[in-house]
Every structure is written in structure tokens, then in C-alpha cells.
Design an enzyme around this catalytic site. Structure first.
Site, PDB file in Angstrom:
ATOM      1  N   VAL A 198       0.818  -1.001  -0.002  1.00  0.00           N
ATOM      2  CA  VAL A 198      -0.064   0.069   0.041  1.00  0.00           C
ATOM      3  C   VAL A 198       0.692   1.224  -0.111  1.00  0.00           C
ATOM      4  CG1 VAL A 198      -1.602   1.428   1.402  1.00  0.00           C
ATOM      5  CG2 VAL A 198      -1.505  -0.807   1.005  1.00  0.00           C
ATOM      6  N   GLU A 199       1.869   1.488   0.813  1.00  0.00           N
ATOM      7  CA  GLU A 199       2.950   1.794   0.774  1.00  0.00           C
ATOM      8  C   GLU A 199       4.062   2.484  -0.220  1.00  0.00           C
ATOM      9  OE1 GLU A 199       3.264   5.166   2.933  1.00  0.00           O
ATOM     10  OE2 GLU A 199       2.388   4.129   4.474  1.00  0.00           O
ATOM     11  N   SER A 200       4.044   1.684  -0.706  1.00  0.00           N
ATOM     12  CA  SER A 200       5.432   1.672  -1.781  1.00  0.00           C
ATOM     13  C   SER A 200       4.250   0.968  -3.378  1.00  0.00           C
ATOM     14  CB  SER A 200       6.247   1.943  -1.233  1.00  0.00           C
ATOM     15  OG  SER A 200       6.889   0.331  -1.419  1.00  0.00           O
ATOM     16  N   TYR A 237      -6.684   3.884   4.669  1.00  0.00           N
ATOM     17  CA  TYR A 237      -5.801   3.449   5.105  1.00  0.00           C
ATOM     18  C   TYR A 237      -5.518   2.321   5.446  1.00  0.00           C
ATOM     19  CZ  TYR A 237      -0.884   2.773   5.859  1.00  0.00           C
ATOM     20  OH  TYR A 237       0.121   2.015   5.981  1.00  0.00           O
TER      21      TYR A 237
END
Length: 163
Positions: free
Chosen positions: A55-57, A143
Site C-alpha cells: 500500500v505504501e510504495s 488507509y
């Protein structure tokens, strides 16, 4: 702090799905050995760590955000990185170092908030904001849902954002 309102029912349902044993399958994702080692070191699930990185990168070890977050786990430079023992900015682009820093940070947040949901909210928006508000802001709920959905995906098949 706890989630008791009905509007968070969907998030709780996703969390329940995520409590299924991580041994349901042997997921394969980039940097698997790094996720496995960091998960073992910090007593976390490697699928959970991979879901955060996804999800982050999108598993991009060279990812840089406009807010100064770097690498797979999007560790903020310099403050958070230095708190986690990463003293060279370039080290945040090394997958195993970045994953280890992210796992360390998540483990700290788990201990502080005693909740997977609150730990994820704090990872996303910062622990000071989450502690001050005493609840999970709506902005963080989206998120959290993405990470938990990705974690479920990682449990049963390779993570969906593999490049």
C-alpha cells in the site's frame, strides 16, 4: 482506546478476516526474505508487513513521497528514520534496511496503542495525531482498510500489487 461506533463495522469485519492464520498459504512477494526476517525479529506477520509495503510504495524500493517518506515502507527522513536507527538517507533505499525500520516502527506502535487498527492509523498519520484525537480519523480508516484488504490478499495468493 477502542472502536465502538457502527460506522467502523466494515473495518472491524476486515480485521476479523485478517486474524485468519498467516499459515493459510505461503505467499510470495518481492523481498520475501527481508519481510520474513523482520517479521520474526519484531514478532509480526510477514504478510502484514508486505501489505503495508504494498500500500505504501507498491513494492518500489526507490519510492519517495512529497512529504519526505522513502523506500518500501515509506519511512520519513530524517526524524523517524533517525529514531529507528537509520542514520544514512541512502540506507532507506535498501529494501531489507527499510523493511526492518518499518517493522520496528510498527512494533513500537503496536506496543504503544495496543491495537492493530490504531497502530496502522498512527503509522499513516503519525502517533501524536492519533494519541491527541483518541480515535481513528476517517482519513485513516480508508488507509487501514486498504492495508487489511491487501493483507488478506497476501494470505491466500501473491500480493496483488506485484510488479
Amino acid at each position: 482506546p477502542s472502536l465502538t461506533t457502527a460506522k467502523h463495522g466494515a473495518t472491524i469485519l476486515i480485521l476479523m478476516l485478517c486474524s485468519i492464520s498467516a499459515n493459510a498459504s505461503e505467499s510470495v512477494f518481492p523481498y520475501n526474505s527481508c519481510f520474513e526476517a523482520s517479521a520474526k525479529k519484531f514478532n509480526l506477520d510477514p504478510n502484514f508487513l508486505a501489505a503495508v509495503a504494498s500500500v505504501e510504495s507498491s513494492f518500489n524500493p526507490l519510492a519517495e513521497s512529497s512529504s519526505g517518506a522513502l523506500g518500501l515502507m515509506q519511512i520519513k527522513w530524517p526524524q523517524t528514520a533517525l529514531e529507528l536507527g537509520v542514520t544514512e538517507k541512502s540506507d532507506l533505499f535498501k529494501p531489507c534496511i527499510n523493511i526492518d525500520a518499518g517493522a520496528s516502527y510498527l512494533a513500537r506502535l503496536f506496543r504503544r496503542f495496543e491495537s492493530k487498527l490504531f497502530a496502522l492509523a498512527a503509522y499513516y498519520q503519525g502517533p501524536t495525531k492519533i494519541k491527541r484525537e483518541g480515535n481513528i480519523p476517517r482519513y485513516s480508516v480508508f488507509y487501514i482498510e486498504k492495508v487489511l484488504q491487501e493483507e488478506v490478499q497476501c494470505l491466500f495468493s501473491p500480493c496483488s500489487l506485484l510488479a
